[in-house]
Design a protein around this motif. Structure first.
Motif, mmCIF file in Angstrom:
data_model
loop_
_atom_site.group_PDB
_atom_site.id
_atom_site.type_symbol
_atom_site.label_atom_id
_atom_site.label_comp_id
_atom_site.label_asym_id
_atom_site.label_seq_id
_atom_site.Cartn_x
_atom_site.Cartn_y
_atom_site.Cartn_z
ATOM 1 N N TRP A 233 1.340 31.470 3.668
ATOM 2 C CA TRP A 233 0.704 31.147 2.388
ATOM 3 C C TRP A 233 0.107 29.735 2.436
ATOM 4 O O TRP A 233 -1.035 29.514 2.013
ATOM 5 N N GLN A 234 0.883 28.794 2.917
ATOM 6 C CA GLN A 234 0.421 27.401 2.947
ATOM 7 C C GLN A 234 -0.759 27.220 3.895
ATOM 8 O O GLN A 234 -1.602 26.341 3.677
ATOM 9 N N ILE A 235 -0.837 28.049 4.923
ATOM 10 C CA ILE A 235 -1.948 27.955 5.876
ATOM 11 C C ILE A 235 -3.222 28.589 5.308
ATOM 12 O O ILE A 235 -4.321 28.036 5.452
ATOM 13 N N HIS A 236 -3.077 29.731 4.637
ATOM 14 C CA HIS A 236 -4.244 30.518 4.259
ATOM 15 C C HIS A 236 -4.703 30.368 2.809
ATOM 16 O O HIS A 236 -5.837 30.747 2.492
ATOM 17 N N PHE A 237 -3.846 29.861 1.924
ATOM 18 C CA PHE A 237 -4.222 29.754 0.518
ATOM 19 C C PHE A 237 -4.045 28.321 0.025
ATOM 20 O O PHE A 237 -3.125 27.617 0.436
ATOM 21 N N GLU A 238 -4.905 27.910 -0.880
ATOM 22 C CA GLU A 238 -4.886 26.544 -1.381
ATOM 23 C C GLU A 238 -4.005 26.392 -2.619
ATOM 24 O O GLU A 238 -3.722 25.278 -3.039
ATOM 25 N N THR A 239 -3.589 27.480 -3.229
ATOM 26 C CA THR A 239 -2.757 27.412 -4.423
ATOM 27 C C THR A 239 -1.308 27.141 -4.048
ATOM 28 O O THR A 239 -0.885 27.365 -2.906
ATOM 29 N N ALA A 240 -0.521 26.674 -5.015
ATOM 30 C CA ALA A 240 0.881 26.357 -4.769
ATOM 31 C C ALA A 240 1.674 27.619 -4.438
ATOM 32 O O ALA A 240 1.380 28.708 -4.946
ATOM 33 N N TRP A 241 2.665 27.462 -3.590
ATOM 34 C CA TRP A 241 3.576 28.577 -3.227
ATOM 35 C C TRP A 241 4.265 29.068 -4.502
ATOM 36 O O TRP A 241 4.957 28.314 -5.189
ATOM 37 N N PRO A 242 4.087 30.342 -4.866
ATOM 38 C CA PRO A 242 4.593 30.830 -6.154
ATOM 39 C C PRO A 242 6.049 31.244 -6.173
ATOM 40 O O PRO A 242 6.570 31.617 -7.222
ATOM 41 N N PHE A 243 6.730 31.177 -5.020
ATOM 42 C CA PHE A 243 8.076 31.714 -4.948
ATOM 43 C C PHE A 243 9.150 30.627 -4.935
ATOM 44 O O PHE A 243 10.241 30.843 -4.434
ATOM 45 N N ASN A 244 8.876 29.477 -5.501
ATOM 46 C CA ASN A 244 9.849 28.389 -5.478
ATOM 47 C C ASN A 244 11.139 28.726 -6.195
ATOM 48 O O ASN A 244 12.183 28.160 -5.914
ATOM 49 N N HIS A 245 11.091 29.652 -7.130
ATOM 50 C CA HIS A 245 12.284 29.983 -7.901
ATOM 51 C C HIS A 245 12.891 31.321 -7.501
ATOM 52 O O HIS A 245 13.713 31.881 -8.193
ATOM 53 N N SER A 246 12.453 31.884 -6.346
ATOM 54 C CA SER A 246 12.992 33.174 -5.911
ATOM 55 C C SER A 246 14.287 32.961 -5.142
ATOM 56 O O SER A 246 14.604 31.879 -4.706
#
Length: 246
Positions: A233-246
Motif C-alpha cells: 500500500w505504501q509503495i503503490h498508493f499515496e493515501t494513508a494506510w487505512p488499517f491502523n486500527h485493525s
C-alpha cells in the motif's frame, strides 16, 4: 428523467437534510455512484432497508443534472451479522474505505465488487478470522489494480520459493514480490517473512476467489500478511494506510 438499473453495494452513507441520505454505491457495470435516497432516515421509508451500510440491492436510479436519486430499491443481501460483532464490523468498514479511497466515479469495478461481496460474506459467516479476510481482500485488491507481486520465485535470480526456503537464509518481500537473502540488500523497502506467510501469499493469489479465503493460518502469519499488504500500500498508493486500527 432518465433512469438506470444498477445492482450495487452501499460502501458509505451520509446524512443529508432532515431525513435524507447520500449513498456511495459500488455498482455492477456502472462503477462508483453517489445517489440521494429521499426520506431514507424515516422509520417507514421504502428505502430504509436498502440505504443501510453494506447492503447489496437492485436499484433504479433517476439521473438528474450532476446527481442520481434512488427511485426504487430491492434488497438482495444485508450482511446483517456484520452488525453483531465489533471486530468484523470494523474489518468491513476498513475494506469499504479501501474501495472508497482508490476508485473514481464511474470507473468499472465488477471484479472488485465481487471481491468486496465475497469478503463481506466471509466476515458475516463468522468462521474466517477478520484479519484473514482483510489479508485476502488486500492481496487480491493489489492484483486487481495490476500490482500483483511474484510469490513463487525470487524476482532477481528466479530461484523458486522451495529453494529459497531450503537455503535457511530467509525469505524477503519487496515491491515486486519475493526475493532471496543474497539480494535483499539490493532491494529497498523490503521485509523478512516466514515460509508459511510466503506459502499463504502464493495460495491467496493463485486460488479461485471462493477458495482464496479457505486456509488455516497461525495468527502470526496473518500479522505477516498485514505487514506485506501495508508495504505494498505504501509503495503503490499515496493515501494513508487505512488499517491502523485493525
Amino acid at each position: 428523467m432518465k433512469t438506470i438499473k444498477a445492482r450495487g453495494l452501499v460502501i458509505r452513507e451520509f446524512e443529508a437534510g432532515e431525513a435524507d441520505k447520500r449513498l456511495l454505491l459500488l455498482c455492477k457495470e456502472h462503477g462508483r455512484i453517489m445517489a440521494y435516497a429521499r426520506g431514507a432516515r424515516k422509520p417507514k421509508s421504502k428505502f430504509m432497508a436498502a440505504a443501510q451500510l453494506f447492503t447489496y440491492s437492485d436499484f433504479i436510479l433517476a439521473q438528474g443534472k450532476g446527481f442520481f436519486s434512488v427511485a426504487q430499491a430491492d434488497v438482495i443481501e444485508s450482511f446483517y451479522n456484520l452488525r453483531t460483532d465489533y471486530d468484523r464490523l470494523c474489518a468491513a468498514h476498513l475494506v469499504a474505505e479501501v474501495c472508497e479511497k482508490t476508485l473514481w466515479n464511474s470507473q468499472g469495478c465488477d471484479d472488485l465488487l465481487l471481491l468486496m461481496l465475497k469478503s463481506l460474506s466471509n466476515l458475516a459467516k463468522e468462521k474466517t478470522p477478520p484479519m484473514q479476510v482483510t489479508g485476502v481482500f488486500l492481496m487480491r485488491f493489489f492484483a486487481y489494480h495490476g500490482f500483483r507481486p511474484q510469490t513463487d520465485f525470487c524476482t532477481v535470480c528466479n530461484a523458486p520459493l522451495s529453494a529459497i526456503a531450503e537455503s535457511g537464509e530467509g525469505i524477503f518481500f519487496g515491491a515486486e514480490g519475493l526475493h532471496c537473502a543474497k539480494h535483499h540488500i539490493e532491494i529497498s523497502n523490503c521485509i523478512k517473512i516466514s515460509h508459511s506467510a510466503a506459502m499463504a501469499l502464493s495460495y491467496i493469489l493463485s486460488s479461485g476467489l471462493k477458495e482464496a479465503f479457505k486456509f488455516n493460518a497461525h495468527p502470526a502469519v496473518l500479522t505477516e500478511l498485514q505487514q506485506v499488504a501495508k508495504l505494498l500500500w505504501q509503495i503503490h498508493f499515496e493515501t494513508a494506510w487505512p488499517f491502523n486500527h485493525s
